[in-house]
Design a protein around this motif. Structure first.
Motif, PDB file in Angstrom:
ATOM      1  N   THR A  34       6.523  10.587  -7.842  1.00 29.88           N
ATOM      2  CA  THR A  34       5.004  10.912  -8.351  1.00 29.88           C
ATOM      3  C   THR A  34       4.532  11.701  -7.188  1.00 29.88           C
ATOM      4  O   THR A  34       4.420  11.602  -6.203  1.00 29.88           O
ATOM      5  CB  THR A  34       4.467   9.326  -7.868  1.00 29.88           C
ATOM      6  N   THR A  35       3.410  12.633  -7.906  1.00 26.29           N
ATOM      7  CA  THR A  35       2.917  13.685  -7.148  1.00 26.29           C
ATOM      8  C   THR A  35       1.235  13.300  -6.832  1.00 26.29           C
ATOM      9  O   THR A  35       0.580  13.879  -6.021  1.00 26.29           O
ATOM     10  CB  THR A  35       2.946  15.020  -7.583  1.00 26.29           C
ATOM     11  N   SER A  36       0.742  12.293  -7.748  1.00 23.86           N
ATOM     12  CA  SER A  36      -0.484  11.981  -7.697  1.00 23.86           C
ATOM     13  C   SER A  36      -0.707  11.008  -6.464  1.00 23.86           C
ATOM     14  O   SER A  36      -0.044  10.056  -6.203  1.00 23.86           O
ATOM     15  CB  SER A  36      -0.960  11.296  -9.105  1.00 23.86           C
ATOM     16  N   THR A  37      -1.761  11.295  -5.817  1.00 25.42           N
ATOM     17  CA  THR A  37      -2.278  10.444  -4.832  1.00 25.42           C
ATOM     18  C   THR A  37      -3.047   9.120  -5.395  1.00 25.42           C
ATOM     19  O   THR A  37      -3.299   9.160  -6.557  1.00 25.42           O
ATOM     20  CB  THR A  37      -3.125  10.965  -3.930  1.00 25.42           C
ATOM     21  N   PHE A  38      -3.179   8.084  -4.614  1.00 18.11           N
ATOM     22  CA  PHE A  38      -3.858   6.822  -4.994  1.00 18.11           C
ATOM     23  C   PHE A  38      -5.347   7.451  -5.389  1.00 18.11           C
ATOM     24  O   PHE A  38      -5.743   6.803  -6.556  1.00 18.11           O
ATOM     25  CB  PHE A  38      -4.153   5.882  -3.796  1.00 18.11           C
ATOM     26  N   GLN A  39      -5.883   8.303  -4.664  1.00 14.89           N
ATOM     27  CA  GLN A  39      -7.254   8.720  -5.246  1.00 14.89           C
ATOM     28  C   GLN A  39      -7.328   9.424  -6.292  1.00 14.89           C
ATOM     29  O   GLN A  39      -8.175   9.258  -7.432  1.00 14.89           O
ATOM     30  CB  GLN A  39      -7.885   9.536  -3.982  1.00 14.89           C
ATOM     31  N   ARG A  67      -7.727   6.212   2.492  1.00 17.89           N
ATOM     32  CA  ARG A  67      -7.002   5.619   3.654  1.00 17.89           C
ATOM     33  C   ARG A  67      -5.819   5.121   3.348  1.00 17.89           C
ATOM     34  O   ARG A  67      -4.700   5.054   4.155  1.00 17.89           O
ATOM     35  CB  ARG A  67      -7.915   4.356   4.098  1.00 17.89           C
ATOM     36  N   LYS A  68      -5.273   4.802   2.052  1.00 15.38           N
ATOM     37  CA  LYS A  68      -3.844   4.523   1.423  1.00 15.38           C
ATOM     38  C   LYS A  68      -3.280   5.803   1.321  1.00 15.38           C
ATOM     39  O   LYS A  68      -1.719   5.761   1.735  1.00 15.38           O
ATOM     40  CB  LYS A  68      -3.966   3.822   0.156  1.00 15.38           C
ATOM     41  N   SER A 122       0.886  -1.179  -0.138  1.00 15.26           N
ATOM     42  CA  SER A 122      -0.023   0.075   0.269  1.00 15.26           C
ATOM     43  C   SER A 122       0.787   1.393   0.001  1.00 15.26           C
ATOM     44  O   SER A 122       0.461   2.497   0.128  1.00 15.26           O
ATOM     45  CB  SER A 122      -1.013   0.130   1.184  1.00 15.26           C
ATOM     46  N   PHE A 123       2.229   1.299  -0.104  1.00 15.43           N
ATOM     47  CA  PHE A 123       2.958   2.295   0.019  1.00 15.43           C
ATOM     48  C   PHE A 123       3.673   2.380  -1.425  1.00 15.43           C
ATOM     49  O   PHE A 123       3.765   1.734  -2.131  1.00 15.43           O
ATOM     50  CB  PHE A 123       4.046   2.000   1.040  1.00 15.43           C
ATOM     51  N   LEU A 175     -12.868   4.470  -3.826  1.00 13.56           N
ATOM     52  CA  LEU A 175     -12.368   5.761  -3.425  1.00 13.56           C
ATOM     53  C   LEU A 175     -11.854   6.068  -2.046  1.00 13.56           C
ATOM     54  O   LEU A 175     -10.663   6.840  -1.346  1.00 13.56           O
ATOM     55  CB  LEU A 175     -13.145   6.929  -4.038  1.00 13.56           C
ATOM     56  N   GLN A 176     -12.913   5.560  -1.283  1.00 13.20           N
ATOM     57  CA  GLN A 176     -12.658   5.710   0.333  1.00 13.20           C
ATOM     58  C   GLN A 176     -11.398   4.810   0.817  1.00 13.20           C
ATOM     59  O   GLN A 176     -10.554   5.177   1.473  1.00 13.20           O
ATOM     60  CB  GLN A 176     -13.735   5.056   0.897  1.00 13.20           C
TER      61      GLN A 176
END
Length: 416
Positions: free
Chosen positions: A96-101, A125-126, A89-90, A120-121
């Motif tokens: 990389t500037t984009s988040t997982f969401q 959390r990730k 999950s890391f 998306l939720q």
């Protein structure tokens, strides 16, 4: 049947190689073939692009694979299972500037469909656990694990030399003649020291893992994943999307191809009526080219789409594991569908009698569709004889028409 097939193929190749019943020269034929290849490549490119317009199941439910992998890891204890999931999950790429969401939501840009709200939720959390402190803790654990691996490898090497040294000692060989650089006593000491170090590092790793997994943001992620209620809807949605996705792809591909086929058919019919030979030839080639990928996609849909899944479910319910019966069904089904398609185009789209009826009404040649005078027996453009003898009254009547123009008797037997 073979005669009919041979006649259809003859007409097909004749229409593909001639302009106004005159054969194409070699240069023109090469140009036509190159145009066909270019258009066919672009048609398949367009089909590939439009088939990806709608989100596929993995894009609409990007968290499903993570949750499925976590659920199927039953051979590890709870701590190791949670830690391995946490490592995945890391993100370690600082560029990389984009988040997982944001990454999940980017799939929606320029596409149809929505990403699952549960995913998306999960992505939020990730993102919460991806901070520098947690990343440093993971790196510290990895470093200690690397030291343990090095010490275990060193122990394996020492044990090999230790066993060899013992054999030399039993055989009474002097130390000066030994092939090993470490004596038995020193090897034993090194083994004991490395074992103690490994034990210490293992305890430190266990403590670090427990501290890491006890953090609030990580507890929130683990609890979210362990709550199967959060993913029941995701699993159902993913399975439903997987079932319908081939059908959705086929629908979009049909939307892409059908207007091209209709336009090419209308242009071809118009060119034939007006006697525009080159336009008629090119539009005919386009029509054939557009039908090639459509036929391929129809058979792909029958093999992998909703119909296939429906047949698969029926056979699974009735015959259990005898799934090879699906192949038998498709061996019978596909030729029948192909036969139906051929009959449709032969009887409806390229119906000879319907074409001749329209040409006679407009005083055109029944063969090449060029305008001729009403009393001409032979076409001055292609030389084709326009009439046939009626078997009832023996007068001349138009070939391929249903009834004799002199006595009205049915001409079906003549046209067979």
């Amino acid at each position: 049947m073979f005669a009919s097939t041979r006649r259809i193929l003859g007409q097909f190749f004749s229409k593909s190689r001639k302009i106004n019943n005159e054969p194409l020269n070699k240069v023109s034929l090469i140009v036509i073939v190159l145009i066909d290849i270019f258009i066919l490549v672009n048609v398949f490119t367009g089909l590939n692009d439009i088939s990806r317009w709608h989100l596929d199941p993995s894009q609409a439910y990007p968290c499903y694979s993570d949750w499925q992998n976590y659920r199927t890891q039953t051979n590890k204890d709870s701590l190791d299972k949670q830690y391995e999931f946490l490592k995945l999950s890391f993100t370690y790429d600082n560029k990389t500037t984009s988040t997982f969401q944001q990454t999940y939501q980017q799939a929606e840009e320029g596409n149809l469909g929505k990403v699952s709200e549960t995913c998306l939720q999960y992505a939020q959390r990730k993102d919460n656990i991806n901070n520098s402190a947690n990343q440093q803790a993971l790196k510290a654990i990895d470093q200690k694990q690397g030291k343990i691996s090095n010490l275990e490898q060193a122990n394996r090497n020492i044990r090999t030399q230790y066993d060899s040294t013992l054999l030399e000692k039993i055989a009474g060989q002097s130390r000066n003649q030994s092939i090993n650089s470490v004596g038995a006593e020193k090897a034993k000491q090194a083994l004991e020291q490395n074992t103690r170090t490994i034990s210490t590092l293992a305890k430190e790793i266990s403590n670090l893992k427990n501290e890491l997994l006890a953090k609030p943001e990580i507890l929130s992620l683990i609890a979210f994943v362990n709550d199967n209620g959060n993913f029941i809807e995701v699993e159902k949605g993913y399975q439903q999307a997987s079932f319908w996705y081939p059908s959705i792809q086929f629908g979009f591909q049909s939307i892409f191809l059908l207007p091209l086929i209709i336009i090419a058919l209308l242009v071809h019919n118009f060119a034939q009526r007006k006697g525009y030979g080159l336009v008629s030839l090119i539009s005919w080639h386009l029509l054939v080219i557009f039908f090639i990928p459509l036929s391929i996609k129809v058979f792909e849909f029958l093999r992998f789409g909703a119909i296939f899944q429906f047949v698969f479910d029926i056979i699974s319910a009735i015959f259990g594991g005898l799934l090879f019966l699906i192949s038998y069904i498709y061996i019978l089904l596909i030729p029948l569908i192909g036969f139906g398609i051929i009959k449709f185009f032969q009887k409806v789209v390229f119906n000879t009698k319907a074409q001749v009826a329209r040409r006679v009404q407009k005083s055109c040649c029944v063969k090449c569709a060029k305008a001729i005078r009403h009393h001409d027996s032979y076409c001055p453009h292609c030389g084709y004889y326009q009439y046939v003898e009626c078997q009832n009254c023996h007068n001349l009547t138009y070939e391929h028409l249903l009834y004799c123009k002199q006595c009205g008797h049915s001409q079906d037997l003549i046209n067979l």
